[in-house]
Design an enzyme around this catalytic site. Structure first.
Site, short mmCIF file in Angstrom:
data_model
loop_
_atom_site.label_atom_id
_atom_site.label_comp_id
_atom_site.label_asym_id
_atom_site.label_seq_id
_atom_site.Cartn_x
_atom_site.Cartn_y
_atom_site.Cartn_z
N GLY A 196 4.54 2.99 -14.28
CA GLY A 196 4.07 1.99 -15.50
C GLY A 196 5.00 2.04 -16.88
O GLY A 196 4.54 1.83 -17.87
N ALA B 194 3.26 -3.08 -4.57
CA ALA B 194 4.73 -3.39 -4.04
C ALA B 194 4.84 -4.85 -3.52
O ALA B 194 5.89 -5.35 -3.78
CB ALA B 194 4.73 -2.28 -2.69
N TYR C 234 8.02 -6.98 -4.83
CA TYR C 234 9.28 -7.58 -3.94
C TYR C 234 9.15 -9.04 -4.01
O TYR C 234 10.23 -9.65 -4.03
CB TYR C 234 8.67 -6.96 -2.40
CG TYR C 234 8.97 -5.70 -2.24
CD1 TYR C 234 9.96 -4.91 -2.97
CD2 TYR C 234 8.19 -4.81 -1.40
CE1 TYR C 234 10.17 -3.51 -2.79
CE2 TYR C 234 8.16 -3.52 -1.32
CZ TYR C 234 9.06 -3.09 -2.08
OH TYR C 234 9.45 -1.50 -1.85
N GLY D 119 8.10 0.37 -16.04
CA GLY D 119 8.93 -0.73 -15.86
C GLY D 119 10.25 -0.20 -14.97
O GLY D 119 11.23 -0.95 -14.64
N LEU D 120 10.10 0.98 -14.38
CA LEU D 120 11.15 1.58 -13.71
C LEU D 120 11.13 1.10 -12.30
O LEU D 120 12.34 0.86 -11.51
CB LEU D 120 11.07 3.29 -13.72
CG LEU D 120 11.20 3.78 -14.97
CD1 LEU D 120 10.88 5.27 -14.91
CD2 LEU D 120 12.79 3.54 -15.34
N GLY D 121 10.12 0.47 -11.84
CA GLY D 121 10.08 -0.13 -10.51
C GLY D 121 11.07 -1.45 -10.53
O GLY D 121 11.85 -1.59 -9.49
N ILE E 239 8.74 5.32 -6.94
CA ILE E 239 8.81 5.61 -8.19
C ILE E 239 7.78 6.84 -8.35
O ILE E 239 6.56 6.78 -7.79
CB ILE E 239 8.63 4.77 -9.23
CG1 ILE E 239 9.56 3.38 -9.12
CG2 ILE E 239 8.83 5.30 -10.60
CD1 ILE E 239 11.07 3.83 -9.39
N ASN F 169 -0.91 -3.42 0.27
CA ASN F 169 -0.13 -2.77 -0.73
C ASN F 169 0.18 -3.72 -1.90
O ASN F 169 1.57 -4.09 -2.11
CB ASN F 169 1.15 -2.09 -0.28
CG ASN F 169 1.70 -1.10 -1.04
OD1 ASN F 169 1.38 -1.28 -2.59
ND2 ASN F 169 2.67 -0.38 -0.74
#
Length: 153
Positions: free
Chosen positions: A87, A122, A126, A89-91, A81, A119
């Site tokens: 920041g 991420a 995930y 919420g798009l992830g 992103i 990381n």
């Protein structure tokens, strides 16, 4: 919010090339130019722009690799992103859409990805989606995670 996953074409190439992650994330993912070069070299990769309400907010690169595992593997090889859209919420929104997209394109299949364990951002995302380490390392020394299709429901 309208979410779209669109192929990288001449129409959106420059905008995709302008995407970048935050400075503290640069060591975790290749830039989009490097990703597109890899996609040119390997026909299994599909680079895509991630759009929210017609605005390019991210990038993904995925594909099915027939020579891996017993029957091939679906890889979500890159996912980012843009720094200016983090920041919000798009992830989570885009990863949901990507998983659905991968199942639509490739059918019911486990999804693989890899990352460096430090990381943490991420890794948290995930794991929230059911990805788990499977004990493998990729060719770059990143740990491989898999999201089992049977565990999706």
């Amino acid at each position: 919010m309208k979410i779209e996953i669109l192929n990288v074409t001449a129409d959106n190439l420059q905008a995709v090339l302008a995407l970048h992650v935050a400075p503290n994330q640069v060591s975790y993912i290749e830039n989009t130019a490097q990703c597109l070069e890899e996609a040119e070299e390997c026909s299994f990769y599909q680079p895509a722009g991630l759009y929210a309400d017609h605005t390019l907010v991210g990038f993904a690169m995925y594909g099915w690799f027939p020579g891996e595992g017993n029957a091939g593997r679906v890889w979500l090889d890159r996912f980012l992103i843009d720094e200016h859209h983090q920041g919000q919420g798009l992830g989570t929104i885009m990863l949901t859409a990507l998983i659905d997209h991968l199942h639509h394109v490739y059918g019911p299949a486990d999804i693989y990805l890899s990352l460096f364990e430090d990381n943490q951002g991420a890794l948290y995302l995930y794991e929230k989606f059911g990805f788990r380490f499977n004990g493998e390392l990729d060719i770059n020394g990143e740990k491989v995670m898999v999201r089992s299709y049977s565990g999706n429901k």
